[in-house]
Design a protein around this motif. Structure first.
Motif, short mmCIF file in Angstrom:
data_model
loop_
_atom_site.label_atom_id
_atom_site.label_comp_id
_atom_site.label_asym_id
_atom_site.label_seq_id
_atom_site.Cartn_x
_atom_site.Cartn_y
_atom_site.Cartn_z
N VAL A 10 22.92 -58.54 -28.71
CA VAL A 10 21.95 -58.74 -27.54
C VAL A 10 20.66 -58.70 -27.89
O VAL A 10 20.12 -57.63 -28.19
N ASN A 14 18.21 -64.68 -27.30
CA ASN A 14 19.36 -64.99 -28.21
C ASN A 14 18.96 -66.29 -29.15
O ASN A 14 19.78 -67.05 -29.26
N SER A 18 19.30 -61.65 -32.49
CA SER A 18 20.80 -61.55 -32.04
C SER A 18 21.57 -62.65 -32.81
O SER A 18 22.70 -62.38 -33.38
N GLN A 19 20.80 -63.79 -33.06
CA GLN A 19 21.70 -65.07 -33.59
C GLN A 19 21.73 -64.79 -35.06
O GLN A 19 22.78 -65.05 -35.84
N SER A 37 27.38 -63.00 -29.52
CA SER A 37 25.71 -62.84 -29.39
C SER A 37 25.62 -63.34 -28.06
O SER A 37 26.14 -64.14 -27.50
N ALA A 38 24.33 -62.70 -27.44
CA ALA A 38 23.86 -63.32 -25.97
C ALA A 38 22.30 -62.88 -25.71
O ALA A 38 21.97 -62.04 -26.72
N GLY A 39 21.83 -63.44 -24.74
CA GLY A 39 20.63 -62.93 -24.45
C GLY A 39 20.53 -62.70 -22.97
O GLY A 39 21.02 -63.15 -22.12
N PRO A 42 18.41 -66.23 -21.93
CA PRO A 42 18.41 -67.01 -23.01
C PRO A 42 17.51 -68.11 -23.19
O PRO A 42 17.10 -68.75 -22.05
N PRO A 66 21.87 -70.73 -27.63
CA PRO A 66 21.82 -69.60 -27.16
C PRO A 66 22.35 -69.30 -25.87
O PRO A 66 22.71 -70.15 -24.92
N CYS A 85 16.55 -55.62 -25.45
CA CYS A 85 16.76 -56.32 -24.35
C CYS A 85 16.62 -55.16 -23.14
O CYS A 85 16.85 -55.59 -21.69
#
Length: 135
Positions: A10, A14, A18-19, A37-39, A42, A66, A85
């Motif tokens: 995270v 994203n 995280s990517q 993966s996430a944001g 995003p 994202p 984050c």
């Protein structure tokens, strides 16, 4: 047979850290670890310098999009690795949380992204060794 460990990376957008981490884990673990993966907020697209830096090492993330961080993604993961984050990441009992302090590639050129990419690879390799050793 034990279940496959699951990792969620995270960061805020994203689109970068995280990517890269998710791509390295998927690439290096060869299906032995589930990757998400996430944001928390995003971006619209992947950072082009990040995509270029990963392409240099043979990992194509140009088709990635994202994704928004959800409680379900956290709940479904064994390990949650945050990258800047802050308090936006939900916390659930019984989950393992790590915070990787990494420079943010946002707004940086490919030359600045390369060392971040390489540092993430080192951390992901150590994570793979640890997670697969525990199984």
């Amino acid at each position: 047979m034990p279940s496959v460990p699951s990792v969620l990376f995270v960061c805020v957008h994203n689109a970068g850290r995280s990517q890269m981490a998710a791509a390295w884990l998927a690439h290096l673990a060869g299906g032995r670890i589930e990757v998400r993966s996430a944001g928390s907020a995003p971006a619209e697209t992947i950072n082009p310098a990040v995509a270029g830096a990963m392409r240099e090492v043979g990992v194509d993330i140009s088709a990635e999009v994202p994704k928004v961080l959800t409680a379900e993604a956290v709940r479904a993961s064994d390990v949650v690795i945050t990258m800047g984050c802050g308090d936006a990441c939900p916390v659930f009992p019984g989950k393992r949380y790590l915070d990787w302090k990494l420079d943010d590639p946002a707004g940086q050129g490919i030359a600045a992204v390369r060392p971040i990419r390489d540092e993430i690879r080192v951390r992901v390799e150590a994570l793979i060794a640890e997670l697969l050793l525990l199984r």
